[in-house]
Each structure stands twice: as C-alpha cells, then as structure tokens.
Design a protein around this motif. Structure first.
Motif, mmCIF file in Angstrom:
data_model
loop_
_atom_site.group_PDB
_atom_site.id
_atom_site.type_symbol
_atom_site.label_atom_id
_atom_site.label_comp_id
_atom_site.label_asym_id
_atom_site.label_seq_id
_atom_site.Cartn_x
_atom_site.Cartn_y
_atom_site.Cartn_z
ATOM 1 N N THR A 205 0.702 -1.290 0.026
ATOM 2 C CA THR A 205 -0.075 0.196 0.002
ATOM 3 C C THR A 205 0.822 0.965 -0.125
ATOM 4 O OG1 THR A 205 -0.131 -0.048 2.434
ATOM 5 C CG2 THR A 205 -1.910 -1.235 1.047
ATOM 6 N N HIS A 206 2.290 1.085 0.300
ATOM 7 C CA HIS A 206 3.016 2.175 0.118
ATOM 8 C C HIS A 206 4.504 1.581 0.043
ATOM 9 C CE1 HIS A 206 2.984 1.912 4.823
ATOM 10 N NE2 HIS A 206 3.335 0.747 4.232
ATOM 11 N N THR A 207 5.605 2.277 -0.399
ATOM 12 C CA THR A 207 6.720 2.091 -0.491
ATOM 13 C C THR A 207 7.580 1.830 0.961
ATOM 14 O OG1 THR A 207 7.154 4.588 -1.167
ATOM 15 C CG2 THR A 207 7.160 2.920 -2.883
ATOM 16 N N SER A 208 6.835 2.354 1.892
ATOM 17 C CA SER A 208 7.508 2.346 3.255
ATOM 18 C C SER A 208 7.803 0.620 3.408
ATOM 19 C CB SER A 208 6.461 2.669 4.273
ATOM 20 O OG SER A 208 6.298 4.030 4.024
ATOM 21 N N ASN A 209 7.216 -0.050 2.590
ATOM 22 C CA ASN A 209 7.660 -1.452 2.782
ATOM 23 C C ASN A 209 9.140 -1.744 2.626
ATOM 24 O OD1 ASN A 209 7.964 -1.355 0.128
ATOM 25 N ND2 ASN A 209 6.919 -3.258 -0.295
ATOM 26 N N PHE B 6 -0.370 0.455 -4.251
ATOM 27 C CA PHE B 6 -1.972 0.052 -4.721
ATOM 28 C C PHE B 6 -2.699 0.265 -3.376
ATOM 29 C CE2 PHE B 6 1.791 -2.243 -6.613
ATOM 30 C CZ PHE B 6 1.225 -2.371 -8.162
ATOM 31 N N ARG B 7 -3.734 0.818 -3.751
ATOM 32 C CA ARG B 7 -5.025 0.853 -2.694
ATOM 33 C C ARG B 7 -6.405 0.779 -3.253
ATOM 34 N NH1 ARG B 7 -2.243 6.146 0.603
ATOM 35 N NH2 ARG B 7 -0.131 5.179 0.822
ATOM 36 N N ASN B 8 -7.153 0.056 -2.460
ATOM 37 C CA ASN B 8 -8.458 0.005 -2.942
ATOM 38 C C ASN B 8 -9.392 1.048 -2.765
ATOM 39 O OD1 ASN B 8 -10.870 -1.448 -3.888
ATOM 40 N ND2 ASN B 8 -10.800 -3.099 -2.503
ATOM 41 N N HIS C 273 2.066 6.173 -7.808
ATOM 42 C CA HIS C 273 3.564 5.994 -7.745
ATOM 43 C C HIS C 273 4.319 6.966 -6.419
ATOM 44 C CE1 HIS C 273 3.315 4.881 -11.782
ATOM 45 N NE2 HIS C 273 4.472 4.161 -11.420
ATOM 46 N N GLN C 274 5.209 6.319 -5.623
ATOM 47 C CA GLN C 274 5.719 7.118 -4.618
ATOM 48 C C GLN C 274 7.369 7.164 -4.520
ATOM 49 O OE1 GLN C 274 4.054 5.068 -0.887
ATOM 50 N NE2 GLN C 274 2.640 6.659 -0.753
ATOM 51 N N VAL C 275 8.020 8.252 -3.848
ATOM 52 C CA VAL C 275 9.492 7.948 -3.629
ATOM 53 C C VAL C 275 9.616 8.094 -2.025
ATOM 54 C CG1 VAL C 275 11.714 8.886 -3.869
ATOM 55 C CG2 VAL C 275 10.107 8.757 -5.959
ATOM 56 N N VAL D 10 4.127 15.514 0.723
ATOM 57 C CA VAL D 10 4.608 14.639 1.330
ATOM 58 C C VAL D 10 4.167 14.290 2.869
ATOM 59 C CG1 VAL D 10 6.326 16.405 1.992
ATOM 60 C CG2 VAL D 10 7.160 13.777 1.640
ATOM 61 N N GLY D 11 4.377 13.268 2.879
ATOM 62 C CA GLY D 11 3.993 12.613 4.585
ATOM 63 C C GLY D 11 5.483 12.223 5.100
ATOM 64 N N ALA D 12 5.867 12.461 6.217
ATOM 65 C CA ALA D 12 7.411 12.327 6.714
ATOM 66 C C ALA D 12 7.248 12.285 8.332
ATOM 67 C CB ALA D 12 8.256 13.276 6.430
ATOM 68 N N ALA E 78 12.085 9.588 7.784
ATOM 69 C CA ALA E 78 11.586 9.022 6.511
ATOM 70 C C ALA E 78 10.546 9.927 6.164
ATOM 71 C CB ALA E 78 11.125 7.623 6.987
ATOM 72 N N TRP E 79 10.315 9.731 4.656
ATOM 73 C CA TRP E 79 9.187 10.331 4.122
ATOM 74 C C TRP E 79 8.869 9.609 2.990
ATOM 75 C CZ3 TRP E 79 14.327 11.767 2.273
ATOM 76 C CH2 TRP E 79 14.517 11.664 1.195
ATOM 77 N N GLY E 80 7.564 10.040 2.432
ATOM 78 C CA GLY E 80 6.917 9.342 1.361
ATOM 79 C C GLY E 80 6.276 10.556 0.433
ATOM 80 N N LEU E 81 6.762 10.533 -0.698
ATOM 81 C CA LEU E 81 6.214 11.539 -1.624
ATOM 82 C C LEU E 81 5.291 10.971 -2.712
ATOM 83 C CD1 LEU E 81 8.161 12.547 -4.291
ATOM 84 C CD2 LEU E 81 9.377 13.816 -2.378
HETATM 85 N N1 PHE Z 1 3.828 5.818 3.927
HETATM 86 C C1 PHE Z 1 2.987 6.863 4.138
HETATM 87 C C2 PHE Z 1 2.088 7.120 2.790
HETATM 88 O O1 PHE Z 1 1.864 6.192 1.900
HETATM 89 C C3 PHE Z 1 4.099 8.105 3.843
HETATM 90 C C4 PHE Z 1 5.007 8.149 4.881
HETATM 91 C C5 PHE Z 1 6.324 7.590 4.464
HETATM 92 C C6 PHE Z 1 4.884 8.981 5.880
HETATM 93 C C7 PHE Z 1 7.212 7.796 5.347
HETATM 94 C C8 PHE Z 1 5.954 9.063 7.198
HETATM 95 C C9 PHE Z 1 7.178 8.357 6.496
HETATM 96 O O2 PHE Z 1 1.103 7.736 3.167
#
Ligand code: PHE
Length: 339
Positions: free
Chosen positions: A169-173, A195-197, A209-211, A283-285, A307-310
């Motif tokens: 569901t996110h690249t945080s994996n 991917f999210r439903n 897509h995320q980075v 961005v979330g971080a 960490a961040w996910g944009l």
């Molecule tokens: N994984 C979170 C999302 O998909 C974004 C995020 C990544 C937040 C890393 C904090 C740290 O919304």
C-alpha cells in the motif's frame, strides 16, 4: 545522278536537324541506310551510269553513306547524353533541405518526473533501492508498527492476494527490510508503485507512484528532515519554495508530519488548484519510530532516522497543471505527446 545524291543529302540534313530524341535518330538511320532506303537505291542505280562516271558517282554515294552514318552516330550520342542529363536533373535531391521530423518515442510523464526526482536525491547523497510490489503483511504493516487490530490499517484499503500476501500500500515496505540487510548509515530513496483499493476519481487511483526516502545514522534530527525536504523542493522547482509543516499521524513515525508547499499558481492567495487554501500537500514524513528500528534490527538507543513518502503523480500534476490523475493511465497519445 549528282543532283539526286545532293537532294538526299539535303533531305537527310533537314530531318537530322529536326530530330529531338535519340529514338528519332535511330529511325532516321534505318530510313536512310536501310535496305529499302534511298542510298541502297542509289547503289542499285549505279549500273545505269556510264563506265567513266561510275567510279566518281560511286565515291559520292559512299561518302554520303559515311556522312549519314557518322552524323547519325554523333547525333544519337549527343541526344542520349542530353536525355540522361535531363533525367538526372529531375532526380536531383537538395541535400541542404531540412528533413522531415520523425515521431520519436519518449518516456512516460511519470517516468520523466521520477528521473528528475531521483537525480536530485542522488545529488544529495541518497542511493536508489527497490522493494517488491507484492509483499507480506509483515513488511507492509507489522514491521512498520501497525498493530494487528490497529485502526490505522483501515487508513489504507489493501488488495490482499492471500491471508499473508498483498499488493504493497506504500513504498514504506522497504524500511525494515533494508535495515535488516544494511548497517547504518543508511541513506536511500525507493521509487515504486503503491496500490490501494480506492474509488477511481480525478484525484485518486487504485495505483500510483511514490518515492520513499529515509536516512538512519547517529544523531539524525528532525531539523535534518526539514532541511532535506526544503532543499529537495527548492531544487525540484528550481526556485525558493515556501513550505508549511503540519503534525500528522503515521504509526511508523514519531513525530509525524505532513508537508505542504505554497501553491505556485496563486502564491498562497487561494485558487481552484489549491482549493482556496493557498497550500498543496505533497509529502508525509517523520522521525522513524523506535519500534520500526527494532524490527529492522537497528539499535534505537544508538541510532535515529527520518523517513518520508512523496506522491509522484501529485508532483507531475502540480508541475504541469494536469487536472486528472486518470490521464496518466489512459494512454492517450494527445496527452502523452505533450511531454
Ligand atoms: N507511507 C506513507 C503514505 O503512504 C508516507 C510516509 C512515509 C509517511 C514515510 C511518513 C514516513 O502515506
């Protein structure tokens, strides 16, 4: 006899002068030198001449024959050359003329923006790593401090492939997985699909897509996170960008935040693009939660990290004023060819 020889010569010369193609000359040659032609006829009538005249007349006929043959030969060659020249002339190409533009292939607008994002982070000292699209619940949730019955799991509607496996569901994996493999300092970005439903609309899609990015070392601070995001966005837009940070909740960071950039269309005055808020969430971080470090076998007493996910689609939409996220997956040549 002399007279008729002279007449034939005149006739020949006038026809030769009016011939304009090599074929006409060939025909002329057959007409005058052929078996049924006037010169053969002259030869035949030689027997009617007196014995004294015969050698002289014979010579005259022979020289006429020769003249016709050489004139035809020369005329034929000249015309052939001229015809060849005309033909070549018509086939001439102007090599200085500008060429026709061919349709070149190009990379997808998401790929283009990803390349731009990654080149900036590379320049800032981050290396690129990848994690799988199909992953276990463990790496997508558990290792990221989502408890089994944690309501946060409802935040992200998940496509499950089996009880244990899912589409991430996110690249945080990538976080715990990479921590288990590498020792700090770790400074990586991980681009990829999520991917999210969700209901597909102009603003959300079932995949995007995320980075992801994270940095773990001794003494990594919240200020480092803020300045990294700040300098990334300045470089990304090629100008100084105002940012706003709001506190937010993700189970895998503490404290967590969401960052907005000023709306470049209205410079924070409020417009349709930013829904009159003046700001755009990009961005979330946050600071990596100690439980996540533990799951990655990193000592939280010794190390800290951010960490961040944009969202990549989001940035491309902002950069080029694209009103609908679905355009990226519709494969409409009229849209794609603008990039
Ligand atoms: N994984 C979170 C999302 O998909 C974004 C995020 C990544 C937040 C890393 C904090 C740290 O919304």
């Amino acid at each position: 006899m002399d007279k008729s020889i002279e007449k034939i010569r005149e006739e020949f010369i006038s026809e030769l002068n009016s011939a304009s193609t090599s074929t006409q000359i060939e025909q002329l040659k057959i007409k005058f030198l052929g078996k049924k032609g006037p010169i053969v006829a002259l030869m035949r009538s030689l027997k009617d001449c007196s014995k004294e005249e015969r050698p002289k007349v014979g010579q005259l006929i022979n020289s006429l024959k020769e003249e016709v043959a050489t004139s035809c030969h020369k005329g034929f060659e000249d015309l052939l050359l001229r015809e060849e020249k005309v033909k070549l002339e018509s086939q001439k190409i102007d090599v200085t003329m500008p060429g026709k533009k061919s349709n070149k292939g190009r990379s997808h607008p998401i790929r283009q923006i990803l390349n731009h994002i990654l080149s900036i982070f590379k320049e800032m000292g981050f290396s690129i790593q990848y994690s799988p699209n199909i992953d276990s619940e463990h790496y997508n949730f558990e290792s990221l401090n989502f408890e089994d019955d944690h309501p946060a799991r409802d935040m992200q509607d998940t496509f499950y492939l089996s009880k244990e496996m899912l589409l991430r569901t996110h690249t945080s994996n990538i976080q715990a997985r990479l921590m288990q493999k590498e020792k700090p300092p770790i400074r990586v970005v991980c681009p990829g699909k999520a991917f999210r439903n969700e209901n597909i609309s102009a603003r959300s899609h079932v995949f995007f897509h995320q980075v992801e990015g994270f940095y773990i070392d001794e003494n990594v601070t919240f200020a480092d996170l803020i300045s990294t995001l700040n300098s990334f966005f300045n470089k990304f837009f090629g100008q100084k960008i105002k940012m706003r940070f709001r506190s937010s909740y993700f189970p895998f960071v503490e404290p967590g935040l969401e960052a907005d950039i000023e709306c470049l269309v209205c410079s924070t005055k409020g417009c349709a693009i930013c829904k009159n808020t003046g700001w755009l969430e990009v961005v979330g971080a946050g600071m990596i939660h100690p439980n996540v470090l533990k799951a990655g076998r990193v000592d939280p007493e010794k190390y800290t990290g951010y960490a961040w996910g944009l969202g990549v689609e989001r940035l491309q939409m902002l950069l080029n004023n694209i009103p609908d996220i679905r355009m990226f997956t519709e494969n409409d040549e009229r849209f794609l060819s603008q990039f």
